[in-house]
Write a protein that holds these residues in place. Structure first.
Motif, mmCIF file in Angstrom:
data_model
loop_
_atom_site.group_PDB
_atom_site.id
_atom_site.type_symbol
_atom_site.label_atom_id
_atom_site.label_comp_id
_atom_site.label_asym_id
_atom_site.label_seq_id
_atom_site.Cartn_x
_atom_site.Cartn_y
_atom_site.Cartn_z
ATOM 1 N N GLU A 195 0.833 -1.210 0.000
ATOM 2 C CA GLU A 195 0.000 0.000 0.000
ATOM 3 C C GLU A 195 0.865 1.256 0.000
ATOM 4 O OE1 GLU A 195 -3.397 0.225 -0.435
ATOM 5 O OE2 GLU A 195 -2.993 -1.860 -0.970
ATOM 6 N N ASP A 196 1.992 1.227 0.741
ATOM 7 C CA ASP A 196 2.928 2.355 0.708
ATOM 8 C C ASP A 196 3.412 2.602 -0.718
ATOM 9 O OD1 ASP A 196 2.960 2.892 3.483
ATOM 10 O OD2 ASP A 196 4.571 1.447 3.831
ATOM 11 N N LEU A 197 3.783 1.522 -1.402
ATOM 12 C CA LEU A 197 4.282 1.641 -2.776
ATOM 13 C C LEU A 197 3.228 2.228 -3.702
ATOM 14 C CD1 LEU A 197 6.246 -1.712 -3.158
ATOM 15 C CD2 LEU A 197 7.129 0.547 -2.494
ATOM 16 N N ARG A 198 1.971 1.902 -3.449
ATOM 17 C CA ARG A 198 0.871 2.403 -4.273
ATOM 18 C C ARG A 198 0.705 3.917 -4.108
ATOM 19 N NH1 ARG A 198 -4.112 3.658 -3.196
ATOM 20 N NH2 ARG A 198 -4.058 2.822 -1.074
ATOM 21 N N VAL A 199 0.921 4.434 -2.906
ATOM 22 C CA VAL A 199 0.653 5.845 -2.582
ATOM 23 C C VAL A 199 1.889 6.740 -2.708
ATOM 24 C CG1 VAL A 199 -0.046 7.355 -0.656
ATOM 25 C CG2 VAL A 199 -1.232 5.197 -1.033
ATOM 26 N N GLN A 200 3.083 6.188 -2.575
ATOM 27 C CA GLN A 200 4.301 6.982 -2.404
ATOM 28 C C GLN A 200 4.561 8.020 -3.492
ATOM 29 O OE1 GLN A 200 7.538 4.188 -2.156
ATOM 30 N NE2 GLN A 200 7.470 3.710 -4.335
ATOM 31 N N GLY A 201 4.260 7.711 -4.732
ATOM 32 C CA GLY A 201 4.551 8.627 -5.835
ATOM 33 C C GLY A 201 3.839 9.956 -5.724
ATOM 34 N N GLU A 202 2.687 9.962 -5.090
ATOM 35 C CA GLU A 202 1.919 11.202 -4.912
ATOM 36 C C GLU A 202 2.631 12.191 -4.002
ATOM 37 O OE1 GLU A 202 -2.002 10.144 -3.496
ATOM 38 O OE2 GLU A 202 -2.038 8.403 -4.831
ATOM 39 N N HIS A 203 3.632 11.706 -3.241
ATOM 40 C CA HIS A 203 4.298 12.538 -2.241
ATOM 41 C C HIS A 203 5.806 12.645 -2.467
ATOM 42 C CE1 HIS A 203 0.550 12.698 -0.037
ATOM 43 N NE2 HIS A 203 0.432 11.412 -0.287
ATOM 44 N N GLY A 204 6.287 12.174 -3.612
ATOM 45 C CA GLY A 204 7.710 12.251 -3.910
ATOM 46 C C GLY A 204 8.563 11.394 -3.001
ATOM 47 N N VAL A 205 8.009 10.265 -2.576
ATOM 48 C CA VAL A 205 8.646 9.369 -1.609
ATOM 49 C C VAL A 205 8.969 8.049 -2.303
ATOM 50 C CG1 VAL A 205 8.182 8.061 0.516
ATOM 51 C CG2 VAL A 205 7.503 10.458 0.346
ATOM 52 N N ASP A 206 10.037 7.386 -1.843
ATOM 53 C CA ASP A 206 10.428 6.087 -2.394
ATOM 54 C C ASP A 206 10.796 5.149 -1.245
ATOM 55 O OD1 ASP A 206 11.255 3.959 -3.971
ATOM 56 O OD2 ASP A 206 13.143 4.897 -4.546
#
Length: 82
Positions: free
Chosen positions: A24-35
């Motif tokens: 779920e983190d991987l699904r959302v991370q791009g929206e926040h510039g996170v990897d």
């Protein structure tokens, strides 16, 4: 981008549940510039550790909050060793 290690204290944690939360983190991370790079689970001591590239600690926690609600108890800025 800064690198962070976060720590979650979750008595009774199961590795399978963490694997699902990580997806779920991987699904959302791009929206926040996170990897989110990797994670580790210590079931015996109820600990989860996550390694993440993020603009700041709050962005990393925002991904956790939006993805599954399990925010870190502590977040440390770290540097990779040689």
């Amino acid at each position: 981008m800064p690198l962070f290690m976060d720590v979650h204290n979750v008595p009774g944690v199961k590795a399978e549940d963490v694997a699902n939360a990580h997806q779920e983190d991987l699904r959302v991370q791009g929206e926040h510039g996170v990897d989110y790079k990797s994670y580790w689970v210590d079931e015996a001591n109820g600990k989860i550790f996550c390694l993440v590239d993020a603009p700041d600690a709050e962005a990393a926690n925002t991904v956790h909050r939006e993805a599954h609600g399990l925010v870190a108890d502590s977040i440390y800025r770290v540097e990779e060793g040689a």
